[in-house]
Design a protein around this motif. Structure first.
Motif, PDB file in Angstrom:
ATOM      1  N   PHE A  17       0.835  -1.202   0.000  1.00 47.32           N
ATOM      2  CA  PHE A  17       0.000   0.000   0.000  1.00 47.32           C
ATOM      3  C   PHE A  17       0.871   1.253   0.000  1.00 47.32           C
ATOM      4  N   GLU A  31      -5.545   6.301   4.773  1.00 46.89           N
ATOM      5  CA  GLU A  31      -6.096   5.398   3.761  1.00 46.89           C
ATOM      6  C   GLU A  31      -5.743   3.949   4.085  1.00 46.89           C
ATOM      7  N   SER A  35      -8.231   0.832   4.854  1.00 47.30           N
ATOM      8  CA  SER A  35      -8.171  -0.387   4.050  1.00 47.30           C
ATOM      9  C   SER A  35      -7.936  -1.626   4.905  1.00 47.30           C
ATOM     10  N   ARG A 169      -8.694  -3.647  -1.670  1.00 48.32           N
ATOM     11  CA  ARG A 169      -9.395  -2.405  -1.335  1.00 48.32           C
ATOM     12  C   ARG A 169     -10.879  -2.498  -1.673  1.00 48.32           C
TER      13      ARG A 169
END
Length: 239
Positions: A17, A31, A35, A169
């Protein structure tokens, strides 16, 4: 509720990521936390333990605006109503002193969002067909290694890792497939064989198994230009 533990799969998902972003921004931390369904504190702590440099939360708020700057920004936005996006305003205002996110937050607080032009939508490029995605998901659910998926779909390992991150995701898979051979550092250029000028950042990210932020960092560092991101201009501006 207790936070999930850091398994090998979750650690690998976090590494994929983040990509090559350095320092890792608080936006990316948020984020990643969303996730991986954990806290931002857990993400930041894990990244630092793995040797990553992580932006301090206290620094993420950006610079503050003086009264004069606020008045200038208000005049600029209203006088050019509907002409500029947040990113373009950030480029023109005060010599690029403020980030697009800082500009967006300030304009939001001043209730001037109606004067900002919407950012152009970049059409997503499908690099895997629906049939290939179905095969991909099935192989992941069957416990296949990354290398096996790459061979079955005639894709690179980096491409498979990037697609796995995308499917993670979206909730189509529950974990990143593991690599059978993980020892030894790879000296292969991740952009080797990638037609950067004709591809969007998102397409490049999926192709090489990096995050969009990581790709932008890479393009800026190398002074390369993608279809929707001018890394050369960004690099020149930072000098």
């Amino acid at each position: 509720m207790a936070l999930p533990k850091w398994t090998d799969e979750r650690t690998e998902a976090l590494t994929n990521f983040v990509g090559s972003e350095s320092p890792v921004s608080q936006a990316t931390v948020a984020e990643a936390a969303d996730s991986l369904e954990t806290s931002t504190r857990s993400i930041s702590s894990k990244l630092r333990k793995m040797g990553y440099e992580v932006e301090l939360a206290s620094a993420a708020g950006g610079r503050s605006f003086s009264e004069t700057q606020e008045a200038t920004l208000r005049a600029f936005v209203t006088d050019n109503s509907g002409q500029y996006t947040y990113a373009q305003i950030a480029e023109h205002f005060e010599g690029g002193e403020f980030s697009p996110k800082s500009i967006q937050g300030k304009i939001l607080s001043m209730e001037l969002t109606d004067h900002v032009a919407p950012a152009p939508k970049v059409e997503a490029v499908r690099t895997y067909s629906e049939a290939e995605e179905a095969t991909f998901v099935q192989m992941v659910n069957d416990g296949a290694f990354v290398e096996a998926i790459a061979e079955a779909l005639d894709r690179s390992v980096n491409s498979v890792r990037g697609k796995a991150l995308s499917l993670l995701r979206s909730g189509d898979i529950q974990a990143i497939p593991r690599q059978e051979n993980t020892k030894g550092a790879s000296n292969v250029d991740p952009l080797e064989g990638v037609d950067v000028p004709s591809m969007t950042v998102e397409a490049i990210a999926e192709a090489i198994g990096k995050t969009a932020r990581g790709v932008k960092t890479m393009l800026t560092r190398r002074g390369l230009t993608a279809a929707d991101y001018d890394g050369a201009a960004k690099a020149a501006k930072s000098q």
